[in-house]
Design a protein around this motif. Structure first.
Motif, PDB file in Angstrom:
ATOM      1  N   MET A   1      91.032  45.250  74.699  1.00 54.87           N
ATOM      2  CA  MET A   1      89.894  45.708  73.907  1.00 54.87           C
ATOM      3  C   MET A   1      89.151  44.523  73.318  1.00 54.87           C
ATOM      4  SD  MET A   1      89.835  47.722  70.311  1.00 54.87           S
ATOM      5  CE  MET A   1      89.995  46.112  69.536  1.00 54.87           C
ATOM      6  N   SER A   2      87.834  44.623  73.251  1.00 59.51           N
ATOM      7  CA  SER A   2      87.029  43.566  72.659  1.00 59.51           C
ATOM      8  C   SER A   2      87.381  43.393  71.197  1.00 59.51           C
ATOM      9  CB  SER A   2      85.540  43.914  72.785  1.00 59.51           C
ATOM     10  OG  SER A   2      84.756  43.020  72.023  1.00 59.51           O
ATOM     11  N   LEU A   3      87.456  42.138  70.748  1.00 59.58           N
ATOM     12  CA  LEU A   3      87.713  41.846  69.350  1.00 59.58           C
ATOM     13  C   LEU A   3      86.429  41.855  68.526  1.00 59.58           C
ATOM     14  CD1 LEU A   3      90.292  38.943  69.703  1.00 59.58           C
ATOM     15  CD2 LEU A   3      90.763  41.343  69.198  1.00 59.58           C
ATOM     16  N   TYR A   4      85.292  42.029  69.166  1.00 61.41           N
ATOM     17  CA  TYR A   4      84.010  41.944  68.495  1.00 61.41           C
ATOM     18  C   TYR A   4      83.570  43.331  68.070  1.00 61.41           C
ATOM     19  CZ  TYR A   4      84.271  37.361  70.583  1.00 61.41           C
ATOM     20  OH  TYR A   4      84.688  36.118  70.958  1.00 61.41           O
ATOM     21  N   CYS A   5      83.394  43.491  66.768  1.00 58.49           N
ATOM     22  CA  CYS A   5      83.223  44.827  66.203  1.00 58.49           C
ATOM     23  C   CYS A   5      81.830  45.412  66.408  1.00 58.49           C
ATOM     24  CB  CYS A   5      83.554  44.770  64.715  1.00 58.49           C
ATOM     25  SG  CYS A   5      83.627  46.385  63.919  1.00 58.49           S
ATOM     26  N   LEU A   6      80.788  44.701  65.996  1.00 58.00           N
ATOM     27  CA  LEU A   6      79.437  45.268  66.032  1.00 58.00           C
ATOM     28  C   LEU A   6      78.945  45.566  67.446  1.00 58.00           C
ATOM     29  CD1 LEU A   6      77.785  43.231  63.144  1.00 58.00           C
ATOM     30  CD2 LEU A   6      78.503  45.619  63.119  1.00 58.00           C
ATOM     31  N   PRO A   7      79.120  44.651  68.420  1.00 58.47           N
ATOM     32  CA  PRO A   7      78.720  45.006  69.785  1.00 58.47           C
ATOM     33  C   PRO A   7      79.488  46.201  70.329  1.00 58.47           C
ATOM     34  CG  PRO A   7      79.055  42.638  69.586  1.00 58.47           C
ATOM     35  CD  PRO A   7      79.582  43.249  68.332  1.00 58.47           C
ATOM     36  N   LEU A   8      80.765  46.288  69.972  1.00 56.30           N
ATOM     37  CA  LEU A   8      81.583  47.399  70.451  1.00 56.30           C
ATOM     38  C   LEU A   8      81.088  48.720  69.864  1.00 56.30           C
ATOM     39  CD1 LEU A   8      85.412  47.424  70.795  1.00 56.30           C
ATOM     40  CD2 LEU A   8      84.308  49.267  69.554  1.00 56.30           C
ATOM     41  N   ILE A   9      80.802  48.742  68.563  1.00 54.83           N
ATOM     42  CA  ILE A   9      80.309  49.963  67.920  1.00 54.83           C
ATOM     43  C   ILE A   9      78.987  50.402  68.545  1.00 54.83           C
ATOM     44  CG2 ILE A   9      79.435  50.945  65.767  1.00 54.83           C
ATOM     45  CD1 ILE A   9      81.413  49.192  64.261  1.00 54.83           C
ATOM     46  N   ARG A  10      78.101  49.439  68.760  1.00 56.08           N
ATOM     47  CA  ARG A  10      76.792  49.755  69.331  1.00 56.08           C
ATOM     48  C   ARG A  10      76.932  50.396  70.702  1.00 56.08           C
ATOM     49  NH1 ARG A  10      74.767  44.835  69.466  1.00 56.08           N
ATOM     50  NH2 ARG A  10      74.302  44.922  67.247  1.00 56.08           N
ATOM     51  N   GLY A  11      77.845  49.875  71.505  1.00 53.03           N
ATOM     52  CA  GLY A  11      78.019  50.395  72.852  1.00 53.03           C
ATOM     53  C   GLY A  11      78.667  51.767  72.894  1.00 53.03           C
ATOM     54  N   ARG A  12      79.573  52.029  71.956  1.00 49.79           N
ATOM     55  CA  ARG A  12      80.319  53.294  71.984  1.00 49.79           C
ATOM     56  C   ARG A  12      79.739  54.367  71.078  1.00 49.79           C
ATOM     57  NH1 ARG A  12      86.731  51.526  72.556  1.00 49.79           N
ATOM     58  NH2 ARG A  12      86.414  50.123  74.315  1.00 49.79           N
ATOM     59  N   LEU A  13      78.674  54.043  70.366  1.00 49.67           N
ATOM     60  CA  LEU A  13      78.088  54.985  69.416  1.00 49.67           C
ATOM     61  C   LEU A  13      77.755  56.343  70.029  1.00 49.67           C
ATOM     62  CD1 LEU A  13      76.964  55.474  66.532  1.00 49.67           C
ATOM     63  CD2 LEU A  13      74.786  54.558  67.362  1.00 49.67           C
ATOM     64  N   PRO A  14      77.083  56.418  71.200  1.00 47.68           N
ATOM     65  CA  PRO A  14      76.709  57.729  71.733  1.00 47.68           C
ATOM     66  C   PRO A  14      77.900  58.633  72.046  1.00 47.68           C
ATOM     67  CG  PRO A  14      75.459  55.988  72.814  1.00 47.68           C
ATOM     68  CD  PRO A  14      76.561  55.319  72.048  1.00 47.68           C
ATOM     69  N   GLY A  15      79.073  58.048  72.278  1.00 45.51           N
ATOM     70  CA  GLY A  15      80.240  58.839  72.636  1.00 45.51           C
ATOM     71  C   GLY A  15      81.035  59.343  71.445  1.00 45.51           C
ATOM     72  N   LEU A  16      80.633  58.963  70.238  1.00 44.05           N
ATOM     73  CA  LEU A  16      81.337  59.407  69.035  1.00 44.05           C
ATOM     74  C   LEU A  16      80.864  60.792  68.602  1.00 44.05           C
ATOM     75  CD1 LEU A  16      81.208  56.114  66.910  1.00 44.05           C
ATOM     76  CD2 LEU A  16      83.106  56.947  68.323  1.00 44.05           C
ATOM     77  N   ARG A  17      81.726  61.497  67.860  1.00 49.44           N
ATOM     78  CA  ARG A  17      81.324  62.777  67.284  1.00 49.44           C
ATOM     79  C   ARG A  17      80.266  62.539  66.200  1.00 49.44           C
ATOM     80  NH1 ARG A  17      87.044  63.166  67.736  1.00 49.44           N
ATOM     81  NH2 ARG A  17      87.669  64.740  69.270  1.00 49.44           N
ATOM     82  N   PRO A  18      79.449  63.555  65.876  1.00 54.63           N
ATOM     83  CA  PRO A  18      78.378  63.371  64.880  1.00 54.63           C
ATOM     84  C   PRO A  18      78.868  62.804  63.553  1.00 54.63           C
ATOM     85  CG  PRO A  18      78.051  65.424  66.059  1.00 54.63           C
ATOM     86  CD  PRO A  18      79.378  64.881  66.523  1.00 54.63           C
ATOM     87  N   SER A  19      80.001  63.297  63.050  1.00 52.69           N
ATOM     88  CA  SER A  19      80.508  62.782  61.780  1.00 52.69           C
ATOM     89  C   SER A  19      80.961  61.333  61.916  1.00 52.69           C
ATOM     90  CB  SER A  19      81.679  63.649  61.292  1.00 52.69           C
ATOM     91  OG  SER A  19      82.739  63.657  62.244  1.00 52.69           O
ATOM     92  N   GLU A  20      81.520  60.993  63.071  1.00 54.32           N
ATOM     93  CA  GLU A  20      81.948  59.612  63.309  1.00 54.32           C
ATOM     94  C   GLU A  20      80.754  58.690  63.488  1.00 54.32           C
ATOM     95  OE1 GLU A  20      86.132  60.887  65.533  1.00 54.32           O
ATOM     96  OE2 GLU A  20      84.355  60.324  66.704  1.00 54.32           O
ATOM     97  N   GLN A  21      79.666  59.217  64.042  1.00 51.95           N
ATOM     98  CA  GLN A  21      78.451  58.417  64.179  1.00 51.95           C
ATOM     99  C   GLN A  21      77.895  58.036  62.810  1.00 51.95           C
ATOM    100  OE1 GLN A  21      75.448  60.028  66.734  1.00 51.95           O
ATOM    101  NE2 GLN A  21      76.782  60.126  68.529  1.00 51.95           N
ATOM    102  N   LYS A  22      78.071  58.906  61.811  1.00 50.22           N
ATOM    103  CA  LYS A  22      77.640  58.566  60.453  1.00 50.22           C
ATOM    104  C   LYS A  22      78.371  57.322  59.960  1.00 50.22           C
ATOM    105  CE  LYS A  22      76.466  63.269  58.913  1.00 50.22           C
ATOM    106  NZ  LYS A  22      76.766  64.324  57.908  1.00 50.22           N
ATOM    107  N   VAL A  23      79.668  57.264  60.233  1.00 47.58           N
ATOM    108  CA  VAL A  23      80.472  56.109  59.832  1.00 47.58           C
ATOM    109  C   VAL A  23      80.006  54.867  60.583  1.00 47.58           C
ATOM    110  CG1 VAL A  23      82.796  55.121  59.775  1.00 47.58           C
ATOM    111  CG2 VAL A  23      82.462  57.565  59.332  1.00 47.58           C
TER     112      VAL A  23
END
Length: 283
Positions: A1-23
């Motif tokens: 898994m990538s150790l880089y947080c912000l790029p990882l979040i940006r890439g996986r954002l669409p696959g998160l549930r709506p409440s998780e996307q808020k986080v």
């Protein structure tokens, strides 16, 4: 898994549930604050429960929120300190320059962190060995596909690029197992690109996609996934930073293909350079 947080979040954002996307959106918008927050405080700030914060962290690939914060702190340790963020209506030219160049620089840096060397090597091997390579993208991604075509044909790869959706499907319908199809889509959800990848699978062609979202439909329909990372805002909606990131992925792919067939590639480069030399003027 990538150790880089912000790029990882940006890439996986669409696959998160709506409440998780808020986080996730709160983390991306307030990273300096989040590193000093507890999971309870983040949940309150994002308007969700503490358990949602923990689940979001785990769905992003971390063991928990503490591990996510550690990765986020590493991101912030190397983050630029000059003008950044979305271009705004009242920005002066010097601020626009800083923001655009910093956004492009961040896109390149983030992409270098999330681009998987093994996947890149596999993609290069497929392209190098293919009978033909067909490149497809819509809008700004189509420009990247055209760039990839002109690079590959210069080293002797039989590459084609179609921008019309009907011609795309027509071309793919005639391909087979020795051909490679490359679909380029920032979102990974562009309908025309998805149709191309679907049909490519039906006819047995190998598939590669270049996308910002590794959990997207395009990624799921591809044998190899090359991930770029870039954020786009309303005033950068013309895919400025994402285009730079995608072009850089194409550059990496091109260089690896050229290396794998070095002698032939160098011969072809000399021939193609000579063919157009007289039209460039000068010496």
């Amino acid at each position: 898994m990538s150790l880089y947080c912000l790029p990882l979040i940006r890439g996986r954002l669409p696959g998160l549930r709506p409440s998780e996307q808020k986080v996730a959106r709160f983390i991306m918008g307030n990273p300096e604050d989040v590193v000093n927050m507890s999971s309870v405080e983040l949940g309150s700030a994002a308007g969700v429960s503490e358990s949602t914060v923990i689940k979001c962290s785990q769905r992003l690939g971390f063991e928990g929120f503490v591990q996510l914060k550690l990765a986020l702190a590493r991101d912030l340790a190397v983050a630029p300190t000059t003008a950044f963020g979305e271009v705004e209506q009242g920005d002066a030219p010097d601020i626009v320059i800083q923001k655009i160049f910093n956004a492009n620089s961040a896109a390149l840096s983030d992409t270098s962190k999330v681009l998987d060397p093994e996947q890149l090597g596999e993609a290069a091997a497929l392209v190098s060995q293919a009978r033909s390579v067909s490149l497809f993208g819509m809008g700004a991604s189509g420009i990247v596909a055209l760039d990839a075509k002109q690079k590959l044909i210069r080293i002797g790869v039989l590459a084609e690029c179609e921008l019309d959706p009907h011609l795309q499907l027509t071309r793919v319908s005639l391909l087979g197992p020795t051909d490679v199809v490359v679909g380029i889509s920032y979102s990974g959800e562009t309908i025309d690109t998805l149709e191309v990848l679907r049909l490519a699978k039906e006819v047995g062609a190998r598939t590669i996609c270049i996308t910002n979202h590794p959990g997207s439909s395009a990624a799921q329909r591809s044998d190899v996934v090359l991930v770029a990372s870039a954020a786009e805002s309303s005033l950068r909606g013309g895919a400025l930073a994402s285009r730079i990131a995608q072009l850089s992925v194409v550059d990496c792919l091109f260089v690896l293909v050229a290396i794998s067939r070095y002698e032939d590639a160098m011969t072809c480069l000399v021939k193609t350079k000579r063919a157009v030399a007289a039209r460039k003027g000068g010496s």
